[in-house]
Design a protein around this motif. Structure first.
Motif, PDB file in Angstrom:
ATOM      1  N   ARG A 120     -60.385 -38.556 -50.767  1.00  0.00           N
ATOM      2  CA  ARG A 120     -60.320 -38.939 -49.405  1.00  0.00           C
ATOM      3  C   ARG A 120     -59.339 -38.224 -48.662  1.00  0.00           C
ATOM      4  NH1 ARG A 120     -62.168 -43.490 -46.897  1.00  0.00           N
ATOM      5  NH2 ARG A 120     -61.055 -44.116 -44.882  1.00  0.00           N
ATOM      6  N   SER A 148     -65.760 -44.755 -57.819  1.00  0.00           N
ATOM      7  CA  SER A 148     -64.657 -45.536 -57.604  1.00  0.00           C
ATOM      8  C   SER A 148     -64.147 -45.198 -56.163  1.00  0.00           C
ATOM      9  CB  SER A 148     -63.628 -44.845 -58.281  1.00  0.00           C
ATOM     10  OG  SER A 148     -62.116 -45.465 -57.841  1.00  0.00           O
ATOM     11  N   TYR A 149     -64.792 -44.344 -55.589  1.00  0.00           N
ATOM     12  CA  TYR A 149     -64.641 -43.458 -53.862  1.00  0.00           C
ATOM     13  C   TYR A 149     -65.826 -44.560 -53.290  1.00  0.00           C
ATOM     14  CZ  TYR A 149     -64.143 -41.482 -49.456  1.00  0.00           C
ATOM     15  OH  TYR A 149     -64.684 -40.966 -48.341  1.00  0.00           O
ATOM     16  N   MET A 175     -58.914 -41.384 -54.553  1.00  0.00           N
ATOM     17  CA  MET A 175     -57.993 -41.216 -53.730  1.00  0.00           C
ATOM     18  C   MET A 175     -57.553 -39.901 -52.619  1.00  0.00           C
ATOM     19  SD  MET A 175     -56.349 -43.238 -50.881  1.00  0.00           S
ATOM     20  CE  MET A 175     -55.871 -44.477 -51.827  1.00  0.00           C
ATOM     21  N   SER A 177     -59.208 -43.684 -59.644  1.00  0.00           N
ATOM     22  CA  SER A 177     -59.443 -44.567 -58.533  1.00  0.00           C
ATOM     23  C   SER A 177     -58.418 -43.735 -58.013  1.00  0.00           C
ATOM     24  CB  SER A 177     -58.922 -45.885 -58.441  1.00  0.00           C
ATOM     25  OG  SER A 177     -57.385 -45.801 -59.425  1.00  0.00           O
ATOM     26  N   ASP A 223     -66.839 -47.612 -53.817  1.00  0.00           N
ATOM     27  CA  ASP A 223     -66.107 -49.244 -54.634  1.00  0.00           C
ATOM     28  C   ASP A 223     -64.433 -49.769 -53.564  1.00  0.00           C
ATOM     29  OD1 ASP A 223     -65.674 -51.521 -56.037  1.00  0.00           O
ATOM     30  OD2 ASP A 223     -64.858 -50.359 -57.234  1.00  0.00           O
ATOM     31  N   LEU A 224     -63.844 -48.639 -53.339  1.00  0.00           N
ATOM     32  CA  LEU A 224     -62.801 -48.654 -52.864  1.00  0.00           C
ATOM     33  C   LEU A 224     -62.767 -48.648 -50.856  1.00  0.00           C
ATOM     34  CD1 LEU A 224     -60.210 -46.495 -54.432  1.00  0.00           C
ATOM     35  CD2 LEU A 224     -60.361 -48.707 -54.696  1.00  0.00           C
ATOM     36  N   PHE A 225     -63.421 -47.449 -51.253  1.00  0.00           N
ATOM     37  CA  PHE A 225     -63.767 -47.108 -49.524  1.00  0.00           C
ATOM     38  C   PHE A 225     -65.139 -47.168 -48.743  1.00  0.00           C
ATOM     39  CE2 PHE A 225     -60.920 -44.509 -51.312  1.00  0.00           C
ATOM     40  CZ  PHE A 225     -59.519 -44.905 -51.175  1.00  0.00           C
TER      41      PHE A 225
END
Length: 331
Positions: free
Chosen positions: A113, A138-139, A110, A106, A141-143
């Motif tokens: 990003r 993960s990118y 970040m 994770s 999933d988060l953004f």
């Protein structure tokens, strides 16, 4: 360490030579016009570096575990003729700074990003190889995918860890090949090589085969300019091995997607499953003769960059997911 301050000078004067002179490829760094090495500081205070070359639509590469931008030198060179190419050296890898914190997928997402924000990229296509694919999952999933144009994954299973209560079909679809993360980490340390019931050894075996001139030369170049510390690399490995990304792959990827694998890979069935659940996706399977293993993009950069370029440039008709590479695996 002394090689870090010298690298920008080396990039300028081109004193680093590649191992082999390959037709159509640079023989030293000064032959790669416009290649840059940039630095930024993450929000948690780690200095990361990324390689940059070319002009056109942005294309961002995310290396796998222990990998770095130097290994992408031929991939970058070929694609920089048509795209603005970036390769991030993740924290604790390549020329980026080592840190005793943030060793989670994770946080790597970040970092990616923040790298794109530093480079002024608002929307780009991305390609993740090995653990780099997990960083992209993960990118997403988060953004989400709003700042992703297209995406390519190279030979990474949705879940490396194989759960004991899975059926064989579940294991194949997830790509599970490790039953003990601790034993896998010991193998990377060189303490003990696990048996194949504990961990699939395919990548260990294939990386040692310098059976491609491009791979041998780019690996030699990487060794000249980077020095990974094993203790730094280990910190992210347990997190990486135990993640299961099937929910993200099945429910959150809504952009054109390319999936690359090869006949030598133990993950083919998981790559077929990924193609079956991702709308507008294509599956490319390299044959054994085409160096179709976990390192296919470095062992056969001519074919990989040609296929990737075609995918990035093709028009989307809303129905790509039944299309597979001409090189189909014999059943």
């Amino acid at each position: 360490m002394p090689y870090l301050p010298l690298l920008p000078l080396m990039l300028l004067v081109g004193i680093l030579f590649f191992l082999l002179r390959l037709s159509g490829m640079p023989s030293r760094l000064s032959d790669f016009k416009g290649l840059q090495l940039n630095t930024f500081t993450t929000s948690d205070g780690v200095k990361l570096r990324y390689w940059e070359a070319g002009k056109g639509k942005p294309l961002v590469f995310v290396p796998g575990w222990a990998a770095n931008g130097a290994e992408y030198i031929y991939v970058m060179y070929l694609l920089s003729q048509d795209f603005h190419v970036y390769v991030l050296d993740p924290r604790n890898q390549g020329l980026s700074e080592s840190a005793s914190y943030g060793s989670r997928i994770s946080r790597f997402a970040m970092d990616l990003r923040e790298m794109t924000q530093h480079a002024g990229i608002t929307k780009a296509s991305f390609s993740g190889w090995s653990m780099g694919a997990s960083v992209l999952w993960s990118y997403i999933d988060l953004f989400g995918t709003s700042d992703l144009e297209r995406i390519a994954f190279v030979d990474e299973p949705p879940s490396i860890y194989s759960h004991q209560n899975w059926t064989e079909q579940e294991r194949l679809q997830a790509g599970g090949s490790v039953t003990s993360p601790e034993a896998m980490i010991e193998a990377f340390r060189g303490i003990k090589t696990p048996n194949k019931l504990v961990s699939d050894l395919n990548a260990f075996e294939r990386v040692q085969l310098m059976d491609s001139p491009w791979f041998a030369s780019s690996e030699n170049f990487s060794r000249q300019v980077t020095r990974n510390k094993p203790q730094d690399l280990e910190r992210v490995l347990f997190d990486h091995l135990t993640n299961d990304w099937r929910d993200v792959i099945e429910h959150k990827i809504d952009i054109p997607t390319a999936i690359f694998t090869g006949e030598y890979s133990p993950y083919i069935e998981s790559q077929r499953w990924m193609q079956s659940v991702i709308p507008d996706s294509r599956l490319f399977i390299f044959t054994r003769a085409e160096q179709g293993d976990h390192f296919l993009m470095f062992k056969n950069p001519l074919k990989f960059t040609s296929e990737l370029k075609s995918f990035l440039n093709e028009k989307v008709n809303g129905n790509l997911n039944t299309t597979e590479s001409d090189n189909k695996l014999s059943k």
